[in-house]
Scaffold this motif. Structure first.
Motif, PDB file in Angstrom:
ATOM      1  N   UNK A   1      93.707   5.651  28.309  1.00  0.00           N
ATOM      2  CA  UNK A   1      95.150   5.794  28.127  1.00  0.00           C
ATOM      3  C   UNK A   1      95.430   6.757  26.980  1.00  0.00           C
ATOM      4  N   UNK A   2      94.633   6.682  25.925  1.00  0.00           N
ATOM      5  CA  UNK A   2      94.834   7.564  24.764  1.00  0.00           C
ATOM      6  C   UNK A   2      94.903   9.033  25.171  1.00  0.00           C
ATOM      7  N   UNK A   3      93.955   9.441  26.028  1.00  0.00           N
ATOM      8  CA  UNK A   3      93.855  10.856  26.388  1.00  0.00           C
ATOM      9  C   UNK A   3      94.863  11.285  27.437  1.00  0.00           C
ATOM     10  N   UNK A   4      95.654  10.343  27.938  1.00  0.00           N
ATOM     11  CA  UNK A   4      96.654  10.704  28.952  1.00  0.00           C
ATOM     12  C   UNK A   4      97.986  11.080  28.323  1.00  0.00           C
ATOM     13  N   UNK A   5      98.097  10.958  27.017  1.00  0.00           N
ATOM     14  CA  UNK A   5      99.365  11.274  26.348  1.00  0.00           C
ATOM     15  C   UNK A   5      99.781  12.712  26.639  1.00  0.00           C
ATOM     16  N   UNK A   6     101.032  12.874  27.000  1.00  0.00           N
ATOM     17  CA  UNK A   6     101.555  14.200  27.291  1.00  0.00           C
ATOM     18  C   UNK A   6     101.360  14.627  28.734  1.00  0.00           C
ATOM     19  N   UNK A   7     100.537  13.892  29.486  1.00  0.00           N
ATOM     20  CA  UNK A   7     100.275  14.243  30.886  1.00  0.00           C
ATOM     21  C   UNK A   7     101.161  13.396  31.804  1.00  0.00           C
ATOM     22  N   UNK A   8     101.311  13.824  33.041  1.00  0.00           N
ATOM     23  CA  UNK A   8     101.997  12.995  34.026  1.00  0.00           C
ATOM     24  C   UNK A   8     101.446  13.287  35.407  1.00  0.00           C
ATOM     25  N   UNK A   9     101.469  12.279  36.267  1.00  0.00           N
ATOM     26  CA  UNK A   9     100.974  12.372  37.635  1.00  0.00           C
ATOM     27  C   UNK A   9     101.955  11.648  38.545  1.00  0.00           C
ATOM     28  N   UNK A  10     101.938  12.016  39.812  1.00  0.00           N
ATOM     29  CA  UNK A  10     102.843  11.375  40.757  1.00  0.00           C
ATOM     30  C   UNK A  10     102.497   9.901  40.923  1.00  0.00           C
ATOM     31  N   UNK A  11     101.193   9.601  40.889  1.00  0.00           N
ATOM     32  CA  UNK A  11     100.721   8.228  41.077  1.00  0.00           C
ATOM     33  C   UNK A  11      99.816   7.852  39.911  1.00  0.00           C
ATOM     34  N   UNK A  12     100.046   6.683  39.315  1.00  0.00           N
ATOM     35  CA  UNK A  12      99.203   6.213  38.209  1.00  0.00           C
ATOM     36  C   UNK A  12      98.800   4.770  38.464  1.00  0.00           C
ATOM     37  N   UNK A  13      97.495   4.520  38.330  1.00  0.00           N
ATOM     38  CA  UNK A  13      96.935   3.175  38.376  1.00  0.00           C
ATOM     39  C   UNK A  13      96.459   2.819  36.967  1.00  0.00           C
ATOM     40  N   UNK A  14      96.829   1.652  36.487  1.00  0.00           N
ATOM     41  CA  UNK A  14      96.287   1.154  35.215  1.00  0.00           C
ATOM     42  C   UNK A  14      95.484  -0.090  35.549  1.00  0.00           C
ATOM     43  N   UNK A  15      94.176   0.006  35.420  1.00  0.00           N
ATOM     44  CA  UNK A  15      93.300  -1.064  35.869  1.00  0.00           C
ATOM     45  C   UNK A  15      92.858  -1.952  34.703  1.00  0.00           C
ATOM     46  N   UNK A  16      92.333  -3.139  35.073  1.00  0.00           N
ATOM     47  CA  UNK A  16      91.647  -3.988  34.103  1.00  0.00           C
ATOM     48  C   UNK A  16      92.553  -4.359  32.920  1.00  0.00           C
ATOM     49  N   UNK A  17      93.815  -4.674  33.218  1.00  0.00           N
ATOM     50  CA  UNK A  17      94.764  -4.968  32.148  1.00  0.00           C
ATOM     51  C   UNK A  17      94.425  -6.280  31.438  1.00  0.00           C
ATOM     52  N   UNK A  18      93.535  -7.086  32.040  1.00  0.00           N
ATOM     53  CA  UNK A  18      93.098  -8.303  31.340  1.00  0.00           C
ATOM     54  C   UNK A  18      92.313  -7.974  30.072  1.00  0.00           C
ATOM     55  N   UNK A  19      91.930  -6.702  29.902  1.00  0.00           N
ATOM     56  CA  UNK A  19      91.288  -6.275  28.653  1.00  0.00           C
ATOM     57  C   UNK A  19      92.300  -5.730  27.653  1.00  0.00           C
ATOM     58  N   UNK A  20      93.593  -5.989  27.924  1.00  0.00           N
ATOM     59  CA  UNK A  20      94.636  -5.600  26.985  1.00  0.00           C
ATOM     60  C   UNK A  20      95.502  -6.818  26.674  1.00  0.00           C
ATOM     61  N   UNK A  21      95.797  -7.060  25.408  1.00  0.00           N
ATOM     62  CA  UNK A  21      95.313  -6.351  24.229  1.00  0.00           C
ATOM     63  C   UNK A  21      93.791  -6.487  24.092  1.00  0.00           C
ATOM     64  N   UNK A  22      93.145  -5.405  23.686  1.00  0.00           N
ATOM     65  CA  UNK A  22      91.700  -5.387  23.549  1.00  0.00           C
ATOM     66  C   UNK A  22      91.280  -6.362  22.447  1.00  0.00           C
ATOM     67  N   UNK A  23      90.264  -7.170  22.733  1.00  0.00           N
ATOM     68  CA  UNK A  23      89.862  -8.246  21.817  1.00  0.00           C
ATOM     69  C   UNK A  23      89.474  -7.744  20.429  1.00  0.00           C
ATOM     70  N   UNK A  24      88.897  -6.546  20.364  1.00  0.00           N
ATOM     71  CA  UNK A  24      88.441  -6.017  19.076  1.00  0.00           C
ATOM     72  C   UNK A  24      89.518  -5.224  18.338  1.00  0.00           C
ATOM     73  N   UNK A  25      90.678  -5.090  18.943  1.00  0.00           N
ATOM     74  CA  UNK A  25      91.766  -4.351  18.313  1.00  0.00           C
ATOM     75  C   UNK A  25      92.709  -5.327  17.607  1.00  0.00           C
ATOM     76  N   UNK A  26      92.757  -5.251  16.280  1.00  0.00           N
ATOM     77  CA  UNK A  26      93.587  -6.161  15.498  1.00  0.00           C
ATOM     78  C   UNK A  26      95.066  -5.785  15.551  1.00  0.00           C
ATOM     79  N   UNK A  27      95.331  -4.524  15.782  1.00  0.00           N
ATOM     80  CA  UNK A  27      96.711  -4.048  15.793  1.00  0.00           C
ATOM     81  C   UNK A  27      97.302  -4.185  17.201  1.00  0.00           C
ATOM     82  N   UNK A  28      97.993  -5.277  17.447  1.00  0.00           N
ATOM     83  CA  UNK A  28      98.576  -5.527  18.763  1.00  0.00           C
ATOM     84  C   UNK A  28      99.656  -4.484  19.083  1.00  0.00           C
ATOM     85  N   UNK A  29     100.338  -4.007  18.047  1.00  0.00           N
ATOM     86  CA  UNK A  29     101.399  -3.017  18.267  1.00  0.00           C
ATOM     87  C   UNK A  29     100.850  -1.757  18.929  1.00  0.00           C
TER      88      UNK A  29
END
Length: 635
Positions: free
Chosen positions: A558-586
């Protein structure tokens, strides 16, 4: 009230031009567009008016007085210049007529803008006219001095016809005079549609072009005509902003999908065209975004003003003075330094103990990603005589926790020098609402969300009227089932909706865990369905080799998609968000919001486990998750 470009007239305009500008703005219908001094294919008429029920009208404005005029005929006028010298010039009527014919000849090359048969074959399907405006002469002056003998009354506007303070002025008479400035014998039976007006703007103002399906011209009954389809041009507000950013330092704050990057690239093109000797730099944080901007700028700089030239001669690469870099590549290859050395370099620069390259203009995309030291370094390398620094940002997409004070970081104040873009043009209304509802519900910064222009606050997006399908939420039994569901959706959209693979993006937060290698599993699953893929974020080299148009489904963080856009976007594996090792939920909230707003038309979110974000998705009353438990191919 008509829409004017620019929004306000320059301070150096004559008093007469300012009067006419305000009159046209105030008294013409709101669906009219009034251009002041636009550059149109090498010419600069004073005013160009486009109206759905009017057509296209060119006006030449003169501040002549009775004492200015010496000898006049229909083609040439001898006048007294401001310096007191006698000067012979083309008549205002002839100037307006030549500009109008020049514009019409360009537009006649588009087969979608002309009649293809009948009495007016190969003529524009809308009228075009021309006239002259005399801001310091009245109708009485014209009559007394015999001026109507060299200019017909129907093609002239005088002071008393454009000044609302004059007793004889009326809105009806003004519009009637404009309508009568057309020599073409037919009138519009139906108003011009938005697609027609966009096509006119597309041809006349290359800087507003986004894309179009372009085919080589083909003979049509002894004529050679262009065929353009699916024209996409800047919105009028975007066009206005790109053309009226102004000089020196400027700040553009915009919501996701508001066209910030497009405006930045268009601004770079304008600066390069106006200042061919300038050294211009575009900076951003992401490698993939830099590559995308590079492709956008290259396309803009190499596209001729007259598309017919491109069609006949073929594409020829042109050199230009705009370079695009991601920040760290710029440090390494241009400045020959590292990020760690920035503080010491800044000290040396302030003491004039170091010499680094300087730039006449610097444009920064996704400015919220830049640290204070980075901006201080950039401002140190900016030519102080030009001070041309453009920053564009969206605080809602801040994932790097940069604390921001532009005055402190750059030494430049942006107070009164900023613009706000609140309309999301990229996404459908359904995607905008879904993404913003998520952000507003989960962000700790939701109390800072406002609708007004203040530095440091997060802007609430306004959606365009463009509609589309509701986002899809897929709840799978396992990640293998999730991949199968994504593959099924990709094939379905490609085969039934004819969406190219190049317009599809799969986003992920986590590459792998000790249990599952998500990317390998995804790629194998899509390969079984003969779906071509390109792992954009496999490494830095894959980011640099990124080709937006390659006929592959892109896979990215997701980080590297900033500024880009596509007609169709899939965001997979959302159960890994918020990422367990990331303390900053924001940061996680901002990331998922960014991912959602990459989708222009279709958005699909999937998961096969549980997290705070999946709990939120399951609580949505409007969109219920679709459970996937079907047998997975190959299992």
């Amino acid at each position: 009230m008509a829409y004017t470009i620019p929004e306000s007239i320059r301070t150096t305009a004559t008093a007469g031009e300012r009067l006419l500008f305000q009159t046209l703005k105030q008294y013409l219908p709101e669906d009219y567009i009034v251009y002041y001094e636009p550059e149109v294919l090498g010419r600069r008429p004073d005013f160009v008016i486009i109206g759905p029920d009017l057509g296209l009208l060119v006006l030449e404005v003169k501040d002549y007085t009775k004492g200015t005029l010496l000898q006049l005929n229909r083609d040439e006028w001898t006048i007294v210049s401001k310096s007191g010298e006698q000067v012979t010039t083309k008549s205002p009527f002839k100037q307006a007529r030549e500009n109008a014919f020049h514009i019409a000849n360009v537009l006649k090359k588009d087969k979608n803008l002309v009649h293809l048969d009948g009495k007016y074959q190969f003529q524009l399907k809308f009228p075009y006219g021309y006239g002259a405006v005399f801001t310091r002469l009245t109708q009485e002056d014209f009559i007394k001095n015999g001026l109507y003998s060299v200019m017909e009354a129907s093609f002239c506007l005088t002071r008393d016809e454009i000044d609302p303070d004059k007793e004889g002025f009326s809105e009806e008479h003004l519009v009637e005079k404009l309508v009568n400035m057309f020599q073409v014998p037919y009138r519009l039976h139906a108003p011009l549609e938005k697609t027609d007006i966009d096509a006119i703007r597309y041809h006349l103002f290359p800087e507003v072009r986004i894309s179009a399906e372009f085919k080589k011209p083909i003979p049509y009954q002894d004529q050679l005509l262009l065929s353009l389809h699916d024209i996409r041009a800047m919105d009028l507000h975007q066009e206005n902003l790109a053309k009226q950013i102004g000089d020196k330092n400027r700040l553009i704050r915009g919501v996701a999908g508001s066209g910030k990057t497009l405006i930045l690239a268009s601004r770079a093109k304008m600066l390069a065209k106006e200042n061919p000797d300038w050294k211009i730099l575009i900076l951003c944080y992401n490698i993939s975004l830099a590559q995308s901007i590079q492709q956008m700028v290259t396309q803009m700089m190499n596209e001729p003003e007259d598309l017919f030239d491109l069609a006949v001669e073929g594409k020829v690469e042109k050199s230009h003075n705009v370079s695009v870099r991601n920040f760290h590549s710029w440090l390494k290859h241009e400045l020959k330094i590292t990020e760690k050395s920035i503080p010491s370099i800044l000290e040396k620069l302030e003491k004039k103990e170091a010499i680094l390259p300087t730039y006449d203009a610097i444009l920064i995309d996704e400015g919220q990603d830049f640290a204070g030291d980075w901006l201080r370094l950039v401002s140190q390398l900016l030519n102080p005589e030009t001070s041309s620094l453009l920053l564009v940002e969206d605080r809602a997409q801040n994932i790097y926790k940069r604390k921001r004070s532009y005055l402190q970081d750059t030494g430049l104040s942006f107070q009164g020098r900023s613009k706000v873009l609140t309309i999301n043009y990229r996404n459908t209304a359904q995607v905008v609402k879904f993404a913003w509802d998520f952000y507003r519900s989960n962000s700790a910064l939701k109390n800072k969300v406002v609708m007004r222009d203040q530095e440091g606050e997060i802007i609430a997006p306004q959606s365009t009227k463009r509609k589309g399908p509701q986002p899809i939420i897929i709840k799978a039994e396992t990640f293998l089932h999730e991949v199968a569901a994504i593959g099924y959706q990709i094939k379905k959209l490609h085969e039934t909706k004819h969406i190219p693979y190049s317009e599809m993006l799969v986003l992920y937060r986590v590459k792998n865990t000790h249990k599952v290698n998500y990317i390998d599993t995804l790629k194998r699953g899509l390969e079984k369905l003969h779906i071509p893929t390109y792992w954009l974020t496999e490494n830095n080299e894959s980011k640099r080799q990124f080709n937006r148009e390659e006929e592959t489904v892109k896979i990215s963080t997701i980080d590297s998609s900033k500024g880009l856009d596509f007609q169709v976007v899939f965001i997979m594996n959302i159960d890994n968000m918020p990422f367990a090792l990331e303390k900053d939920i924001e940061r996680e909230v901002a990331l998922l919001y960014i991912g959602m707003t990459r989708a222009r038309d279709y958005l699909c979110l999937s998961y096969s486990g549980e997290s705070a974000f999946t709990t939120y998705l399951e609580e949505q009353s409007e969109i219920k998750p679709v459970a996937v438990k079907q047998k997975v191919s190959g299992k």
